[in-house]
Design an enzyme around this catalytic site. Structure first.
Site, PDB file in Angstrom:
ATOM      1  CE1 TYR A  45      -4.255   0.554  -0.230  1.00  0.00           C
ATOM      2  CE2 TYR A  45      -4.331  -1.416   1.024  1.00  0.00           C
ATOM      3  CZ  TYR A  45      -5.072  -0.641   0.165  1.00  0.00           C
ATOM      4  OH  TYR A  45      -6.322  -0.923  -0.040  1.00  0.00           O
ATOM      5  CD  GLU A  47      -4.295   4.624   0.940  1.00  0.00           C
ATOM      6  OE1 GLU A  47      -3.350   3.904   1.480  1.00  0.00           O
ATOM      7  OE2 GLU A  47      -5.377   4.618   0.956  1.00  0.00           O
ATOM      8  CG  ASP A 191      -8.265  10.183 -23.962  1.00  0.00           C
ATOM      9  OD1 ASP A 191      -7.320   9.454 -24.295  1.00  0.00           O
ATOM     10  OD2 ASP A 191      -9.200   9.862 -23.490  1.00  0.00           O
ATOM     11  CB  THR A 217      -4.918   3.692 -21.671  1.00  0.00           C
ATOM     12  OG1 THR A 217      -5.063   3.905 -23.031  1.00  0.00           O
ATOM     13  CG2 THR A 217      -6.486   3.978 -21.035  1.00  0.00           C
ATOM     14  CE  LYS A 220      -7.245   1.968 -25.626  1.00  0.00           C
ATOM     15  NZ  LYS A 220      -7.486   2.592 -24.232  1.00  0.00           N
ATOM     16  NE  ARG A 226      -6.822  -3.729 -19.588  1.00  0.00           N
ATOM     17  CZ  ARG A 226      -7.001  -3.860 -20.793  1.00  0.00           C
ATOM     18  NH1 ARG A 226      -6.388  -4.806 -21.217  1.00  0.00           N
ATOM     19  NH2 ARG A 226      -8.045  -3.314 -21.247  1.00  0.00           N
TER      20      ARG A 226
HETATM   21  N1  DSN Z   1     -11.991   0.493 -25.095  1.00  0.00           N
HETATM   22  C1  DSN Z   1     -11.106   1.346 -25.560  1.00  0.00           C
HETATM   23  C2  DSN Z   1     -11.244   1.105 -26.847  1.00  0.00           C
HETATM   24  O1  DSN Z   1     -11.032  -0.140 -27.509  1.00  0.00           O
HETATM   25  O2  DSN Z   1     -10.651   1.982 -27.780  1.00  0.00           O
HETATM   26  C3  DSN Z   1     -11.325   2.960 -25.248  1.00  0.00           C
HETATM   27  O3  DSN Z   1     -11.397   2.996 -23.796  1.00  0.00           O
END
Ligand code: DSN
Length: 415
Positions: A45, A47, A191, A217, A220, A226
């Site tokens: 933990y 925080e 974003d 994110t 990707k 993730r």
């Molecule tokens: N779920 C993602 C995507 O597949 O583009 C976006 O958050």
């Protein structure tokens, strides 16, 4: 040992190895990233932030989180980076919490035009429910009309504008977005969840000089765990100062913790540090450019076969497969061991539940080693499946099963 779960993981590993994976938001993380994700860091933990934790015993964790921050800042060119957001939706909600009050106007690309739920999708999301949401659309050719966007923004005067997409196959003109936001004094959030790997690798222009905040994110095109990040740019800091906010970085950090989240997932943060290190290389730059080359080859091959393709200038494309037929085609492709998702196309005559398109991307298979020639073959396979679906003969299932075997055999050639 939990046999049930490990058996299922084994099957999923097989599915991932044997299939052709074209969902543009998916990728394959490295062994090292996975190792850190499954490490003892999950036990701790922490925080707070490095040097200011609410629990003892965080000396090593502080070093790990600080490394993730420094590596990410260097790669993206931002002044400040928060690496704690659990994923993209929390990251965007944290930015909204930091910069806006309930009832303020926010502006984002429509979900049906390739935007994201957290960019103000009306009624059913926090961003549409707690804020007055203004949404912009794409033109019939699938592109954003920046003049129209400028007019909409002048009319509605949003406090926050999102420049971000999940199904937009063209280069985003962040400079134009910047001018539009500046014209009304709005915050501009890029974003870049989908394109972050391309931005880092130099295969898409960076938003950093033109926007105030960057969210992304990390699983990707970056190929990390993730998770998500929030970056604050130099422009963001001076914009904040211009109306008396001297602590923008702190505002962002406080919105993440304690505003929206509790303990950060330090296993994810450690894995992110590894992913940033991997991305800080010539090899990753080549990867980013190869993603785009592969996508262009696939789009061109499908166009040559007569498909209506939107794109591509980045890692993805949308294919119009006929009114409301997206799901049917995606399901048939899955039977042939080719994974895509059904998706709305620009100005779709169908609905979110019955979209007319499929969304295809190249990041994952580029990681597996696919090059242009392989994507020409992928176009052939997709075309064969679509032809089978259109013929809709009694032997449809058998014919798809034959393609499935062909795909499995082919995929054995790739590690
Ligand atoms: N779920 C993602 C995507 O597949 O583009 C976006 O958050």
């Amino acid at each position: 040992m939990d046999k049930k779960i490990f058996e299922l993981i084994k099957k999923e590993a097989g599915r991932q190895k044997e299939g052709i994976h074209l969902i543009p938001s998916e990728n394959f993380a490295s062994e090292e990233v996975m190792k850190v994700l499954g490490s003892v860091l999950t036990n701790k933990y922490a925080e707070g932030y490095p040097g200011k934790r609410y629990y003892q015993g965080n000396g090593f964790v502080d070093e790990i989180e600080s490394l993730a921050i420094e590596r990410g800042k260097k790669l993206l060119g931002v002044e400040h980076l928060n690496v704690q957001p659990y994923s993209g939706s929390p990251a965007n909600s944290e930015v909204l919490m930091a910069l806006a009050e309930v009832g303020d106007t926010i502006c984002g690309l429509k979900l049906s035009a390739g935007g994201h739920l957290t960019h103000g999708h009306p009624k059913i999301t926090f961003s549409g429910k707690f804020f007055r949401s203004v949404q912009y659309d794409v033109e019939p050719d699938g592109r954003i009309d920046y003049e129209k966007l400028g007019e909409l923004v002048k009319e509605t005067r949003p406090k926050i504008i999102f420049a971000g997409t999940t199904a937009y196959p063209y280069i985003l003109d962040f400079k134009k977005f910047g001018e539009i936001a500046d014209s009304v004094g709005a915050w501009l959030i890029a974003d870049i969840s989908h394109i972050v790997g391309l931005v880092i690798g130099g295969a898409h222009p960076s938003p950093v000089p033109y926007v105030h905040i960057v969210t992304s994110t990390t699983h990707k095109s970056l190929r990390g765990p993730r998770g998500a990040i929030i970056g604050v740019t130099k422009k963001g800091i001076s914009f904040a100062k211009s109306f008396g906010i001297l602590d923008l970085e702190k505002r962002i950090d406080r919105a993440v913790f304690p505003g929206m989240q509790g303990g950060p997932h330090e296993n994810t943060i450690g894995a992110l540090a590894v992913a940033f290190n991997e991305a800080d290389s010539e090899e990753f730059n080549d990867y980013a450019h190869q993603i785009v080359k592969n996508a262009k080859t696939l789009a061109d091959s499908l166009k040559e076969k007569g498909y209506k393709v939107f794109g591509t200038e980045n890692h993805l494309m949308l294919i119009d497969v006929g009114k409301e037929r997206g799901k049917e085609v995606a399901v048939a492709l899955e039977k042939a061991n080719i994974f895509v998702n059904s998706n709305m196309v620009p100005h779709d005559e169908g609905s979110p539940m019955r979209p007319s398109g499929i969304r295809i991307g190249t990041p994952a298979m580029t990681t597996r080693g696919f090059r242009e020639k392989d994507f020409i073959k992928v176009a052939d396979l997709i075309d064969r499946v679509c032809c089978e679906v259109n013929k809709n003969e009694a032997n449809l299932e058998g014919n798809l099963a034959e393609i499935d075997i062909e795909v499995k055999n082919w995929m054995r050639e790739f590690s």
